[in-house]
Design an enzyme around this catalytic site. Sequence first.
Site, short mmCIF file in Angstrom:
data_model
loop_
_atom_site.label_atom_id
_atom_site.label_comp_id
_atom_site.label_asym_id
_atom_site.label_seq_id
_atom_site.Cartn_x
_atom_site.Cartn_y
_atom_site.Cartn_z
N ASP A 290 0.87 -1.17 0.00
CA ASP A 290 0.00 0.00 0.00
C ASP A 290 0.91 1.23 0.00
OD1 ASP A 290 -2.43 1.50 0.27
OD2 ASP A 290 -1.84 1.86 2.34
N THR A 292 0.55 4.59 0.75
CA THR A 292 0.56 5.47 1.90
C THR A 292 0.93 4.70 3.15
OG1 THR A 292 -1.17 6.80 0.89
CG2 THR A 292 -0.78 7.12 3.23
N ASP A 541 -1.94 0.02 6.40
CA ASP A 541 -2.14 0.67 7.69
C ASP A 541 -3.56 1.21 7.86
OD1 ASP A 541 -2.07 2.73 5.89
OD2 ASP A 541 -0.70 4.00 7.06
#
Length: 785
Positions: A290, A292, A541
Amino acid sequence: MRHGLANRVPDATSRSVWEIVRANVLTLFNAIVGTSFVVLLLLGSWQDALFGLAAVGNAVIGVVQEYRAKRSLDRLAVLEAPRARVLRDGTVQEIPTADVVLDDVLVLRVGDQVTADASVIESLGLEADESLLTGESDPVDKDAGTEVLSGSIVVAGRGTARVIRVGADSFSSRIAADAKRFSLVNSEIRSSLDRILRWLTWALLPVALIVANGEMQSRGGWQQTIASGAWRAALVGVIAGVIAMIPLGLVLLSSVAFAVGGVRLAGNKVLIQELAAVEGLARVDVLCLDKTGTLTEGRIIFDGVHELAEPAERGWERALGWFAADPEANATSRCLETAFEHGGGSPAASSVPFSSARKWSSVTFDGGTPGSGTWILGAPEVVLTGRAGSEGAAPAADAALGRAGRLAASGLRTVVLAYAADVTVTASDATLPEAVEPVVVLTFREQIRPDARETLDYFRDEGVELKVISGDDPRTVAAIARTVGLDVGDGYDARKLPADPRLLEEAMDNNTVFGRVSPHQKKDMVAALQRRGHTVAMTGDGVNDVLALKQADLGIAMNSAAPATKAVARLVLLDGRFDRLPGVVAEGRRVIANIERVSKLFLSKTAYSIAIAVSFGLLNLQFPFLPRQLSFTDGLTIGIPSFFLALMANTRRYRPRFLRRSLSFAVPAGLIVTASLLGLNLFAQSSGAAGDAPETLQSGSVLTLTVLGLWVLAVVSRPLDPKKLAVLLAMCALLLILVNLPPAQDFFYLARPPAELLRAAGAAALGGGLALEILAWIHGRKFPR
């Protein structure tokens, strides 16, 4: 809490103390060892019961090592445990989830995992993802009066809810168990060892009967042996044959290696929520990232405003100030707070909170005030087409999309603020207006992690395929991917991903960077890779990563992750450092490669033990060793050296089919050892080289077996480095000391063989050693390192 109204559920981060003791002590093979130990004591042959003490020592070491690992991991798990937000005495407090009690009022916000079953009191666009409970990934609206179940995740809006079920009465205990339980899921090492133990379970009884018959026949037959009392010595031989088959230390060492690996990683700020995950990342061949929080630090910085119209009179700055001040604002909206202030004025008539599935949020102000109407903030290509993927945007929208695209291609994150007059959008009917006017494009910057390029280079060099999956504009994601060294084009717009599973698999194979990916698509993309035979790790996250992390073979969460994300991950990077992952790979490789190495030692012993028992039994020969003598050879050639080998550094890449490789060496090696010993014993009996004393032939057999065992140790330890060479030389020195030490000779019932038998033992050992070298060469050609 004393009345069972608290939300206490079992802490299942690792095995309980009872489970640790049971796994290391209460096993079938320990039962056989314990019974044999007692029988030998009753027979008065306590020297031959030495293996019982070794088994007890192995069990104690296993329990102590894993308990120490449990304490370390549980301490970290407590520090990282999710907390609940409750309303008590008129104030919002954060408390441990176990302290939530019946009738508490939960304060729910985006990213929270609901910790107890509750009834919604107030809902402001509250939506919950119940996929962990029902398997359905679509968010569910939670209006006042509806129930929100523990284990569900708040993905949009906010609200309050009164707790109606806690502890074992709610879903939370089951969800926690599913998410955090010590498990052996998807562990090739564990499944392979279990298979070996099952095979041995079936082989024990028939082999024991063959050995028993051979012992009796070699002493004159069953009737004569029983009548003369020689059955006692025969029973000792049977026990020796059975005990030799059991690879007690192999299971112990695998548990210790996993536990020590978990503690080592904990020292490097990596929390292992399943010990089997120590080997997991070493087996991964596709890593899904991912953007970010993984490639970037996760901190978004407002870059600037790019006006598209003449919007001053419409109050767009006030709208941006409202989005920034919204309690449920996402990270992108919150970073506008320093640039745009919310000036108060008339309150919002309605609002729609941001969600990963919609990719936009909105606010409607009453008429008669500056900026009245509906303002939409979200992804340009979603907001300006009215719905994702549609065509035919108005000329103003086309111009705005073009400008946003050019900005995104430079690596900036883009968001559009659009306006719709005389339209009200509510959380209960979160539908974009048919016609919106783009007002400004906002750009944001993300800080690239300084360790990202080096870490990605490491994985590429190790043959791990990388996939970058993000909810942002694919052009932005591609630009950042290029910054960290990935050779990619413009990125694939996930809104165009095919629904057909086969076509989705092809799209995943042919592309590296994906943008505008929805949470449900992330899960489908991971599943598509798995259907192609890949072992997939997923980092993330955000709440939108939960489904994919749960689907992946190995879920990895950052320290900044939402509680729900950490709950389903098997690894948590406690300091959020992406460069910790190569260390996890190295630890996994050490565990896998070293257990494969020591398994060759143990399985070679099991192979020659079975082959000796069967061949000597069928030929009506006495079993050539006493149990105490097998303890002597096992300790020198397997027990002591394997403990050191299992914990040494080992950087060899993971290769599947560990059991096949181990057995392809161990079985022929066992047959070579058996042939050498059988040849020695047949020669000694036919030539009379052993004389009338049985201990001389046993001593010659012990020397032959020990030399060949050390030869096997030398072969499986290659390539030899100073540490492994030191272990090998130490075992050779210990052999010379023990065979020449009178107390050791008396205890292990060893005698110096006659010269002719000693020469025969040397020839048998040399011939077997040369055969082992040929086997090692063939095995190395078939399975290169």
